[in-house]
Design a protein around this motif. Structure first.
Motif, PDB file in Angstrom:
ATOM      1  N   VAL A  14       2.001  -4.818 -20.390  1.00  0.00           N
ATOM      2  CA  VAL A  14       2.745  -3.563 -20.446  1.00  0.00           C
ATOM      3  C   VAL A  14       1.793  -2.452 -20.874  1.00  0.00           C
ATOM      4  O   VAL A  14       1.193  -2.522 -21.948  1.00  0.00           O
ATOM      5  N   THR A  15       1.638  -1.442 -20.009  1.00  0.00           N
ATOM      6  CA  THR A  15       0.827  -0.273 -20.340  1.00  0.00           C
ATOM      7  C   THR A  15       1.627   0.979 -20.005  1.00  0.00           C
ATOM      8  O   THR A  15       2.557   0.939 -19.195  1.00  0.00           O
ATOM      9  N   ARG A  16       1.251   2.090 -20.621  1.00  0.00           N
ATOM     10  CA  ARG A  16       1.951   3.349 -20.354  1.00  0.00           C
ATOM     11  C   ARG A  16       1.829   3.767 -18.888  1.00  0.00           C
ATOM     12  O   ARG A  16       2.827   4.181 -18.291  1.00  0.00           O
ATOM     13  N   ALA A  20       4.993   4.273 -16.397  1.00  0.00           N
ATOM     14  CA  ALA A  20       5.220   5.583 -15.776  1.00  0.00           C
ATOM     15  C   ALA A  20       5.306   5.459 -14.254  1.00  0.00           C
ATOM     16  O   ALA A  20       6.170   6.071 -13.626  1.00  0.00           O
ATOM     17  N   VAL A  21       4.438   4.648 -13.655  1.00  0.00           N
ATOM     18  CA  VAL A  21       4.489   4.463 -12.198  1.00  0.00           C
ATOM     19  C   VAL A  21       5.794   3.780 -11.808  1.00  0.00           C
ATOM     20  O   VAL A  21       6.441   4.174 -10.828  1.00  0.00           O
ATOM     21  N   GLN A  50      -7.400   7.209  -9.617  1.00  0.00           N
ATOM     22  CA  GLN A  50      -7.877   5.830  -9.484  1.00  0.00           C
ATOM     23  C   GLN A  50      -7.029   4.884 -10.331  1.00  0.00           C
ATOM     24  O   GLN A  50      -6.719   3.771  -9.906  1.00  0.00           O
ATOM     25  N   ALA A  51      -6.636   5.316 -11.522  1.00  0.00           N
ATOM     26  CA  ALA A  51      -5.777   4.482 -12.370  1.00  0.00           C
ATOM     27  C   ALA A  51      -4.439   4.234 -11.686  1.00  0.00           C
ATOM     28  O   ALA A  51      -3.890   3.133 -11.745  1.00  0.00           O
ATOM     29  N   VAL A  52      -3.901   5.248 -11.003  1.00  0.00           N
ATOM     30  CA  VAL A  52      -2.641   5.094 -10.279  1.00  0.00           C
ATOM     31  C   VAL A  52      -2.822   4.095  -9.137  1.00  0.00           C
ATOM     32  O   VAL A  52      -1.973   3.226  -8.919  1.00  0.00           O
ATOM     33  N   TYR A  53      -3.935   4.198  -8.399  1.00  0.00           N
ATOM     34  CA  TYR A  53      -4.233   3.209  -7.347  1.00  0.00           C
ATOM     35  C   TYR A  53      -4.270   1.798  -7.930  1.00  0.00           C
ATOM     36  O   TYR A  53      -3.713   0.863  -7.356  1.00  0.00           O
ATOM     37  N   ASP A  54      -4.939   1.648  -9.072  1.00  0.00           N
ATOM     38  CA  ASP A  54      -5.042   0.329  -9.706  1.00  0.00           C
ATOM     39  C   ASP A  54      -3.668  -0.207 -10.103  1.00  0.00           C
ATOM     40  O   ASP A  54      -3.358  -1.391  -9.886  1.00  0.00           O
ATOM     41  N   VAL A  55      -2.841   0.653 -10.676  1.00  0.00           N
ATOM     42  CA  VAL A  55      -1.492   0.248 -11.075  1.00  0.00           C
ATOM     43  C   VAL A  55      -0.671  -0.146  -9.847  1.00  0.00           C
ATOM     44  O   VAL A  55       0.004  -1.184  -9.843  1.00  0.00           O
ATOM     45  N   LEU A  56      -0.743   0.657  -8.796  1.00  0.00           N
ATOM     46  CA  LEU A  56       0.015   0.353  -7.581  1.00  0.00           C
ATOM     47  C   LEU A  56      -0.432  -0.975  -6.967  1.00  0.00           C
ATOM     48  O   LEU A  56       0.394  -1.743  -6.486  1.00  0.00           O
ATOM     49  N   ALA A  65       6.394  -3.500  -6.314  1.00  0.00           N
ATOM     50  CA  ALA A  65       6.286  -2.322  -5.457  1.00  0.00           C
ATOM     51  C   ALA A  65       5.885  -2.805  -4.079  1.00  0.00           C
ATOM     52  O   ALA A  65       5.384  -3.924  -3.922  1.00  0.00           O
ATOM     53  N   ARG A  66       6.114  -1.971  -3.107  1.00  0.00           N
ATOM     54  CA  ARG A  66       5.751  -2.323  -1.734  1.00  0.00           C
ATOM     55  C   ARG A  66       4.927  -1.199  -1.130  1.00  0.00           C
ATOM     56  O   ARG A  66       5.281  -0.028  -1.247  1.00  0.00           O
ATOM     57  N   ARG A  67       3.823  -1.582  -0.509  1.00  0.00           N
ATOM     58  CA  ARG A  67       2.954  -0.631   0.184  1.00  0.00           C
ATOM     59  C   ARG A  67       3.317  -0.659   1.653  1.00  0.00           C
ATOM     60  O   ARG A  67       3.461  -1.725   2.249  1.00  0.00           O
TER      61      ARG A  67
END
Length: 141
Positions: A14-16, A20-21, A50-56, A65-67
């Motif tokens: 669990v990370t912030r 958030a994502v 980049q952090a958002v890409y990593d989370v996704l 999630a689905r890409r």
């Protein structure tokens, strides 16, 4: 299930940024990474794209999630995952909407020849014009 519980249930820390994502994706839609990053930044002061890409990537691998990548469009992400639904994409404006599987059992399509693959999902993209683009086209015809 709460975001923290969802992450833990899939073995993710669990990370912030992950929370958030998840919150952004829970609002619905088929969002590009830049849209997700902008919305995450309203919840967290500073997070890199980049952090958002990593989370996704982590959320997608965990089934949270689905890409989707409609031809000619950047990748988009949605929270609705694991139910084998499909999409309809507007050729005019790029709007995307969900289309439930017409058969209701994954996978909807069963290929005659799978070349040794064990198929667990079918991805279908329907293409056309949304009502708004059809109306605009009608005014120019």
């Amino acid at each position: 299930m709460h975001g923290e519980d969802l992450l833990r249930s899939r073995g993710l820390r669990v990370t912030r940024p992950r929370l958030a994502v998840l919150e952004v994706l829970a609002d619905g839609g088929h969002l590009e990474v830049d849209e997700i990053a902008q919305r995450v930044r309203t919840r967290l002061d500073s997070v890199s794209t980049q952090a958002v890409y990593d989370v996704l990537g982590a959320l997608s691998r965990a089934g949270l999630a689905r890409r989707l990548e409609p031809a000619g469009s950047p990748a988009r992400y949605e929270r609705r995952a694991g139910d084998n639904h499909h999409h309809v994409v507007c050729r005019g404006c790029g709007k995307i909407a969900d289309v439930d599987c017409v058969v209701g059992e994954a996978p909807c399509l069963d290929p005659n020849v799978a070349h040794g693959f064990e198929v667990d999902e079918a991805e279908v993209t329907f293409w056309g014009l949304c009502p708004g683009c059809r109306a605009r086209r009608a005014t120019y015809d």
